[in-house]
Design a protein around this motif. Structure first.
Motif, short mmCIF file in Angstrom:
data_model
loop_
_atom_site.label_atom_id
_atom_site.label_comp_id
_atom_site.label_asym_id
_atom_site.label_seq_id
_atom_site.Cartn_x
_atom_site.Cartn_y
_atom_site.Cartn_z
N VAL A 182 0.88 -1.18 0.00
CA VAL A 182 0.00 0.00 0.00
C VAL A 182 0.91 1.22 0.00
CG1 VAL A 182 -1.86 1.22 1.20
CG2 VAL A 182 -1.65 -1.27 1.45
N THR A 183 0.88 1.99 -1.08
CA THR A 183 1.75 3.17 -1.16
C THR A 183 1.39 4.15 -0.06
OG1 THR A 183 1.86 2.85 -3.54
CG2 THR A 183 2.55 5.01 -2.71
N THR A 184 2.39 4.49 0.76
CA THR A 184 2.13 5.32 1.95
C THR A 184 3.30 6.24 2.23
OG1 THR A 184 0.96 3.43 2.92
CG2 THR A 184 1.62 5.17 4.44
N ASP A 185 3.01 7.48 2.56
CA ASP A 185 4.03 8.35 3.15
C ASP A 185 3.79 8.32 4.66
OD1 ASP A 185 5.50 10.43 4.24
OD2 ASP A 185 5.13 11.81 2.58
N VAL A 186 4.72 7.70 5.40
CA VAL A 186 4.48 7.48 6.83
C VAL A 186 4.40 8.78 7.64
CG1 VAL A 186 5.44 5.14 6.91
CG2 VAL A 186 6.95 7.11 7.33
N SER A 187 4.82 9.89 7.03
CA SER A 187 4.76 11.17 7.75
C SER A 187 3.39 11.83 7.58
CB SER A 187 5.88 12.11 7.30
OG SER A 187 5.68 12.50 5.96
N LYS A 188 2.51 11.21 6.79
CA LYS A 188 1.19 11.81 6.52
C LYS A 188 0.11 10.99 7.21
CE LYS A 188 2.17 14.61 2.63
NZ LYS A 188 3.04 14.20 1.53
N GLU A 189 -0.61 11.63 8.11
CA GLU A 189 -1.59 10.91 8.95
C GLU A 189 -2.65 10.19 8.12
OE1 GLU A 189 -3.07 13.31 12.14
OE2 GLU A 189 -3.72 11.53 13.25
N ASP A 190 -3.19 10.86 7.10
CA ASP A 190 -4.25 10.23 6.30
C ASP A 190 -3.74 9.00 5.57
OD1 ASP A 190 -6.08 12.01 7.17
OD2 ASP A 190 -6.05 13.28 5.37
N ASP A 191 -2.49 9.08 5.08
CA ASP A 191 -1.88 7.92 4.40
C ASP A 191 -1.79 6.74 5.36
OD1 ASP A 191 -1.38 9.49 2.17
OD2 ASP A 191 0.68 8.75 1.93
N VAL A 192 -1.33 7.01 6.58
CA VAL A 192 -1.12 5.92 7.55
C VAL A 192 -2.46 5.29 7.94
CG1 VAL A 192 -0.29 5.36 9.88
CG2 VAL A 192 1.05 6.89 8.41
N LYS A 193 -3.47 6.14 8.14
CA LYS A 193 -4.81 5.62 8.47
C LYS A 193 -5.30 4.71 7.35
CE LYS A 193 -6.87 9.43 11.10
NZ LYS A 193 -7.86 10.50 10.98
N ARG A 194 -5.08 5.16 6.10
CA ARG A 194 -5.52 4.38 4.94
C ARG A 194 -4.76 3.06 4.86
NH1 ARG A 194 -3.63 4.35 0.09
NH2 ARG A 194 -2.29 6.13 0.51
N MET A 195 -3.44 3.09 5.15
CA MET A 195 -2.63 1.86 5.09
C MET A 195 -3.14 0.84 6.12
SD MET A 195 1.45 1.40 5.86
CE MET A 195 1.34 2.03 7.52
N VAL A 196 -3.44 1.33 7.32
CA VAL A 196 -3.93 0.42 8.37
C VAL A 196 -5.30 -0.14 7.97
CG1 VAL A 196 -4.74 0.35 10.78
CG2 VAL A 196 -2.56 1.46 10.22
N ALA A 197 -6.18 0.73 7.50
CA ALA A 197 -7.53 0.27 7.10
C ALA A 197 -7.45 -0.73 5.96
CB ALA A 197 -8.39 1.48 6.70
N GLU A 198 -6.58 -0.45 5.00
CA GLU A 198 -6.43 -1.33 3.82
C GLU A 198 -5.88 -2.70 4.25
OE1 GLU A 198 -6.92 -2.18 -0.11
OE2 GLU A 198 -7.54 -0.32 0.89
N THR A 199 -4.94 -2.68 5.19
CA THR A 199 -4.35 -3.94 5.69
C THR A 199 -5.43 -4.80 6.36
OG1 THR A 199 -2.28 -2.78 6.07
CG2 THR A 199 -2.50 -4.91 7.13
N VAL A 200 -6.24 -4.13 7.19
CA VAL A 200 -7.31 -4.87 7.89
C VAL A 200 -8.33 -5.39 6.89
CG1 VAL A 200 -9.15 -4.67 9.62
CG2 VAL A 200 -6.94 -3.54 10.01
N LYS A 201 -8.62 -4.57 5.89
CA LYS A 201 -9.58 -5.00 4.86
C LYS A 201 -9.07 -6.24 4.12
CE LYS A 201 -11.43 -2.94 0.78
NZ LYS A 201 -11.27 -1.76 -0.04
N ARG A 202 -7.77 -6.25 3.81
CA ARG A 202 -7.25 -7.37 3.02
C ARG A 202 -6.94 -8.61 3.85
NH1 ARG A 202 -3.13 -4.93 -1.53
NH2 ARG A 202 -4.20 -2.95 -1.81
N PHE A 203 -6.45 -8.40 5.10
CA PHE A 203 -5.97 -9.55 5.88
C PHE A 203 -6.80 -9.83 7.14
CE2 PHE A 203 -2.32 -8.00 3.47
CZ PHE A 203 -1.89 -9.17 2.87
N GLY A 204 -7.73 -8.92 7.49
CA GLY A 204 -8.61 -9.16 8.63
C GLY A 204 -8.09 -8.67 9.96
N SER A 205 -6.75 -8.55 10.11
CA SER A 205 -6.19 -8.11 11.39
C SER A 205 -4.74 -7.66 11.19
CB SER A 205 -6.22 -9.26 12.41
OG SER A 205 -5.39 -10.31 11.95
N ILE A 206 -4.18 -7.07 12.25
CA ILE A 206 -2.75 -6.71 12.23
C ILE A 206 -2.11 -7.33 13.48
CG2 ILE A 206 -1.05 -4.84 12.40
CD1 ILE A 206 -2.97 -3.03 10.95
N GLY A 207 -1.08 -8.16 13.28
CA GLY A 207 -0.41 -8.79 14.42
C GLY A 207 0.96 -8.19 14.71
N ILE A 208 1.63 -7.74 13.66
CA ILE A 208 3.02 -7.27 13.79
C ILE A 208 3.20 -5.98 12.99
CG2 ILE A 208 5.46 -7.82 13.33
CD1 ILE A 208 4.38 -10.84 13.15
#
Ligand SMILES: NC(=O)c1ccc[n+]([C@@H]2O[C@H](COP(=O)([O-])OP(=O)(O)OC[C@H]3O[C@@H](n4cnc5c(N)ncnc54)[C@H](O)[C@@H]3O)[C@@H](O)[C@H]2O)c1
Length: 211
Positions: A10-36
């Motif tokens: 997921v293309t993300t600029d880690v210094s941008k809050e909206d990007d990071v929120k989107r990366m986390v949401a996209e990860t949960v959408k694709r994999f169901g959870s975040i462990g690490i």
């Protein structure tokens, strides 16, 4: 992937809050959870203090430190919601403990910051069984370091090629590290082999800090 595991980018600029929120949401959408979570993104432009602008300083802080804050904040919120713990692994640097080169004042400030952040968050997230640790690499032959080596400038009268030669001569193992030297330690911190560790920083530097 060949062994059947799934990966996604997921293309993300880690210094941008909206990007990071989107990366986390996209990860949960694709994999169901975040462990690490591994906070690895970082930049290390060599600039002597006299030539360093406030923008240069803030840019490094915003990627290396704000980025770790944002990714940890949103990924750990998700881990807390899941209720079964998690792991956060922050890639710091030997520069979180001791400077490796001139021209890295902004970088060293950011990495000392990440180490302080790691310890505080380890304390805060322990009740949720989220273990937070750091890895402090020495010189690792990555694309970023290769680029630096191929364009060694003279900065503020300091010959960076000579600085690199001096750094190499201080490595007791007489080689730069490979990405896997760090990856294996990340694997250890992500696994139950490190079940009783939180708030620690593992130095992986071929012995540089000994010299
Ligand atoms: N290579 C070393 O010798 C060394 C030593 C100590 C610590 N480290 C740390 O290891 C980490 C990785 O470094 P590396 O040597 O592999 O660097 P690299 O330049 O090879 O890779 C860094 C990666 O971070 C990404 N990145 C940069 N800015 C970003 C941003 N704003 N948002 C998202 N991604 C971004 C880049 O796209 C790149 O993929 C960094 O935190 C660095 O400080 C590296």
């Amino acid at each position: 992937m060949a062994n059947g595991w799934k990966a996604a980018a997921v293309t993300t600029d880690v210094s941008k809050e909206d990007d990071v929120k989107r990366m986390v949401a996209e990860t949960v959408k694709r994999f169901g959870s975040i462990g690490i979570l591994v906070n690895n993104a970082g930049i290390y432009p060599e600039i002597p203090l006299r030539q360093m602008s406030l923008d240069d300083f803030q840019k490094v802080l915003s990627v290396n430190l704000n980025g770790v804050f944002l990714c940890t904040k949103y990924a750990s919120e998700q881990m807390i919601k899941q209720g079964n713990g998690g792991r956060v692994i922050n890639i710091t640097s030997i520069d979180a403990l001791h400077p490796s080169s001139v021209g890295l004042a902004h970088y060293d400030a950011s990495k000392h910051g990440v180490w302080g952040f790691t310890k505080n968050i380890a304390l805060e997230l322990a009740p949720y069984k989220i273990w937070v640790n750091a890895i402090a690499p020495g010189g690792i032959l990555t694309p970023g370091v290769k680029k630096l080596q191929s364009s060694m400038p003279i900065l503020g009268g300091v010959d960076m090629e000579k600085v690199m030669e001096a750094f190499m001569s201080k490595i007791p193992m007489r080689r730069l590290g490979e990405a896997d030297d760090i990856g294996m330690v990340a694997l250890f911190l992500a696994s139950d082999m490190s079940a009783y560790m939180t708030g620690s920083q593992i130095i992986v530097d071929g012995g540089v800090l000994l010299s």
